[in-house]
Design an enzyme around this catalytic site. Structure first.
Site, short mmCIF file in Angstrom:
data_model
loop_
_atom_site.label_atom_id
_atom_site.label_comp_id
_atom_site.label_asym_id
_atom_site.label_seq_id
_atom_site.Cartn_x
_atom_site.Cartn_y
_atom_site.Cartn_z
CG ASP A 297 38.82 -18.60 21.34
OD1 ASP A 297 38.80 -17.74 22.24
OD2 ASP A 297 39.27 -18.36 20.21
CG HIS A 301 31.84 -10.72 19.09
ND1 HIS A 301 32.42 -9.60 19.62
CD2 HIS A 301 32.84 -11.62 18.92
CE1 HIS A 301 33.72 -9.80 19.77
NE2 HIS A 301 34.00 -11.02 19.35
#
Length: 426
Positions: A297, A301
């Site tokens: 996953d 960011h």
């Protein structure tokens, strides 16, 4: 330079067992395996005493963020990081702008991946409603989703009421459809100042209720559905009862809210880190063989200071192979099962019989690992300023070489240089 004929000699995981063998690859495909081949090659790799060759990992769940106007990341940056960790194939999720929810945007994203990716990227089609599902199936998409049942970063929730119509477009021999199992009606949209508040906003029942509802739909509408990043042993049990496959992430296996600083924004992720008893129960489910796949996953960011301002998601696609081998070394999972969770099992789910094994007739995608402990360093993967929870962690099984078709990469040198370094043939 391309090495059209590559000869690999040493300890190789074949059929789940470690064997002393020689493997000959030609034009990107494995053509011979034997104890002594007596073959010439453009490049010969003789493995060291503590080195082991395994099928190159397949990461079933990543977010490369391409295309997207708000992220400085994309297929080029993220697949380079995966390559540095010895990964050769990834499945990219559709929460991008535009999302691949039509044949046109799906084909455009596939072309973008072909032009920019360092490794193979399988583009997953975005599911919005039954009509786009039907169109993508007809367009040849063999992976759909991640279908979000609760709002998450850059991903609106698909209303529960529309799912029966979507399921009618699926079938047992249709595309693999990946779901994010949290139910929007049970998720709170309150600001969270720490991991405990974030966990309270996305409670366990949001996941187990979603899994139960999906299990009911699977019985009613036979299909190939898969649940990603499950965090609870109860979810695994429900899924297994409905013949639904599941994956778990390294971060949900290695971390819980009691093992990390609850105010550290690095660990903010959806679904959230759970309590210690949930994590240990999930590890037991992995050891029992109830969990099908380990997937990262990977969701990049830029790291920000304020917990409330940080989007949910962590990176980790680079360490999926060491994570699997660490489960073997420290948590009692057999080597065969640990490697299968990131190779032949995801290959089978994808319907890719050319991947996932070291065998004649398969693609030559093989990773060499040094079977020893090492310390993960964020700077080796360009992760210094991003949400990368594994910095400084001791793991087992350092990726050192990658055979990807006719290219052979020196991974240690690649990490040192910050770019792929290809070994030259004769």
């Amino acid at each position: 330079m391309l090495a059209l004929r590559v000869l690999l000699k040493g300890k190789i995981l074949i059929g789940g067992r470690v064997r002393e063998r020689e493997v000959l690859a030609e034009d990107g495909w494995i053509v011979k395996i034997g104890k002594r081949l007596n073959e010439e090659a453009d490049l010969t790799l003789e493995l060291g005493k503590r080195e082991l060759a395994v099928p190159a990992p397949i990461d079933l769940h990543v977010h490369c963020r391409d295309p997207h106007p708000d992220y400085p990341f994309g297929f080029k940056t993220e697949t380079r990081r995966f390559l540095l960790g010895g990964v050769a194939t990834v499945v990219d999720m559709p929460n991008t702008r535009p999302a691949p929810t039509t044949p046109e945007t799906y084909y455009e994203k596939e072309e973008l991946a072909r032009e920019n990716a360092e490794i193979e990227v399988i583009v997953a089609g975005g599911v919005r409603d039954s009509q786009c599902t039907k169109e993508l199936v007809e367009a040849g998409a063999y992976v759909l989703g991640e279908v979000f049942l609760a709002t998450s970063t850059d991903a609106p929730a698909v209303p529960w009421s529309t799912l029966p119509e979507i399921f009618r477009e699926l079938s047992p021999d249709g595309p693999l459809t990946i779901f994010h199992p949290e139910l929007d009606e049970l998720v709170a949209e309150r600001p969270a100042r720490n991991l405990y508040e974030h966990l309270k906003n996305r409670p366990p029942e949001a996941e187990t209720t979603a899994v139960g509802l999906l299990a009911g739909l699977k019985v009613r509408y036979p299909s190939r559905i898969h649940l990603s990043h499950v965090t609870l042993p109860e979810s695994v049990k429900i899924a297994k009862g409905a013949d639904i496959t599941v994956d778990v992430t390294p971060h949900h296996l290695f971390f819980d809210v009691l093992r990390v600083d609850p105010e550290d924004p690095v660990f903010k992720v959806n679904p959230p880190l759970r309590g210690r008893h949930h994590r240990l129960g999930l590890l037991r489910a992995v050891r029992r063989g109830d969990v099908d796949v380990l997937a990262s996953d990977h969701a990049p960011h830029i790291l920000e200071d304020e917990f409330e301002d940080v989007p949910s998601g962590v990176t980790g696609g680079e360490i999926i192979l060491p994570a699997a081998l660490t489960l073997h070394r420290r948590f009692g999972l057999s080597l065969r099962d640990a490697v299968a969770m990131i190779t032949c099992r995801p290959a089978k789910l994808l319907g890719r019989d050319d991947l996932g094994e070291v065998a004649v007739g398969k693609r030559a995608r093989i990773t060499v690992v040094r079977m020893r402990e090492f310390v993960v360093r964020a700077e080796e993967f360009g992760e210094e300023d991003r949400k990368f929870p594994y910095d400084g962690m001791r793991m087992f099984g350092e990726p050192v070489k990658l055979i990807d078709g006719t290219k052979v990469y020196d991974l240690k040198e690649s990490r040192r240089e910050g770019k792929p370094v290809i070994l030259e043939g004769e």
